[in-house]
Design an enzyme around this catalytic site. Structure first.
Site, mmCIF file in Angstrom:
data_model
loop_
_atom_site.group_PDB
_atom_site.id
_atom_site.type_symbol
_atom_site.label_atom_id
_atom_site.label_comp_id
_atom_site.label_asym_id
_atom_site.label_seq_id
_atom_site.Cartn_x
_atom_site.Cartn_y
_atom_site.Cartn_z
ATOM 1 N N GLN A 63 0.550 -1.626 -0.154
ATOM 2 C CA GLN A 63 -0.047 0.211 -0.099
ATOM 3 C C GLN A 63 0.804 1.567 0.029
ATOM 4 O O GLN A 63 0.252 1.943 -0.327
ATOM 5 C CB GLN A 63 -1.127 -0.167 1.476
ATOM 6 C CG GLN A 63 -2.260 -1.082 1.440
ATOM 7 C CD GLN A 63 -2.412 -1.501 3.390
ATOM 8 O OE1 GLN A 63 -1.469 -1.663 3.968
ATOM 9 N NE2 GLN A 63 -3.727 -0.470 2.467
ATOM 10 N N HIS B 3 -1.753 1.295 -4.606
ATOM 11 C CA HIS B 3 -1.812 2.666 -4.548
ATOM 12 C C HIS B 3 -0.945 3.612 -5.158
ATOM 13 O O HIS B 3 -0.292 5.093 -4.928
ATOM 14 C CB HIS B 3 -1.622 3.253 -3.035
ATOM 15 C CG HIS B 3 -2.538 2.725 -1.943
ATOM 16 N ND1 HIS B 3 -2.750 2.586 -0.708
ATOM 17 C CD2 HIS B 3 -3.821 1.700 -2.540
ATOM 18 C CE1 HIS B 3 -3.660 2.547 -0.387
ATOM 19 N NE2 HIS B 3 -4.567 1.525 -0.933
#
Ligand SMILES: [Zn+2]
Length: 256
Positions: free
Chosen positions: A109, A127
């Site tokens: 992430q 992300h």
């Protein structure tokens, strides 16, 4: 209750055993892997990055389009930390595991690129990342490093020759996730027989879904995180500890 009684040594030995027995292990990492490198979890209200603005608002694609300078003002301290941050023992341990063939991929992430700085090769950044920026008008892509360095000096939102503003390839709130990376991450989650979650509280999708996808396929799960996660009751092993301390200890006990 049982886990409370087990010592950290026993938990580490159990993790070693699970990793040794796995044929296709995959790691999933979150902000907790980068906090020991000095990068705050910008989703956390205690990160210091919420003092003036709510990141959910200021770091959203809608406000970026409306007023990129406000976004860049917010980004400035974080961008500086990311530019100069170095991998910590947790990143190095994961890179070591990949080099030894003990994990096949890292789904992360994090947008800071510290896994790659540590030597990890198969990193799926769901992300996005800060290595590249894209003009929001003409979609020209440029390497972000010199752009970020110049921005840190001037504080001004970097502009493309077409007059559009460059946006880092990190995914903003409300923005679509990178489809190809996401699909690859989902495929890895479905393929693995062991998922090692490190430094993620599993609050944010798609990371929150990954352990469930892995479990559907019968994968074992190890969670190393300071805070409890919603998946803890279903995990095979939960270690509530600092990833920068726990992961190197696991690696130490694994065969070279
Ligand atoms: Zn442009």
């Amino acid at each position: 209750m049982e886990q409370v009684l087990v010592s950290l040594e026993d938990q580490i030995e159990r993790a070693v055993d699970l990793i040794r027995r796995a044929h296709y292990a995959v790691a999933l990492t979150g902000a907790g892997v980068s906090t020991p490198s000095g990068i705050p979890d910008f989703r956390s209200p205690t990160s210091g990055l919420w003092e003036k603005d709510n990141p959910m608002v200021v770091a959203s694609i809608t406000s970026f389009r409306a007023n990129p300078q406000v976004f860049y003002n917010w980004l400035r301290p974080l961008a500086e930390l990311i530019l100069y941050a170095q991998p910590n023992p947790a990143h190095l341990a994961l890179a070591d595991l990949e080099q030894r063939g003990l994990i096949k991929a890292i789904i992360t992430q994090n947008i800071d690129g510290l896994h790659q700085k540590a030597g990890s090769r198969c990193v799926l950044e769901v992300h996005g990342h800060m290595r590249q920026a894209t003009c929001i008008r003409c979609y020209k892509q440029v390497p972000a490093n010199s752009l970020v360095a110049r921005f840190l000096l001037t504080g001004e939102a970097p502009c493309c020759e077409c007059g559009g503003v460059f946006k880092p390839d990190a995914i903003l709130f409300g923005e679509q996730l990178p489809v190809r990376v996401l699909n690859r991450a989902i495929a890895e989650a479905r393929r693995c027989d062991l998922l090692l979650v490190a430094g993620s509280s599993l609050h944010v999708v798609p990371a929150a879904d990954i352990p469930f996808l892995a479990a559907e396929n019968g994968a074992n799960t190890i969670i190393v995180n300071l805070e409890p996660t919603d998946f803890d009751p279903r995990a095979d092993l939960v270690i509530h500890g600092d990833v920068a301390e726990v992961l190197p200890r696991i690696v130490e006990l694994l065969p070279g």
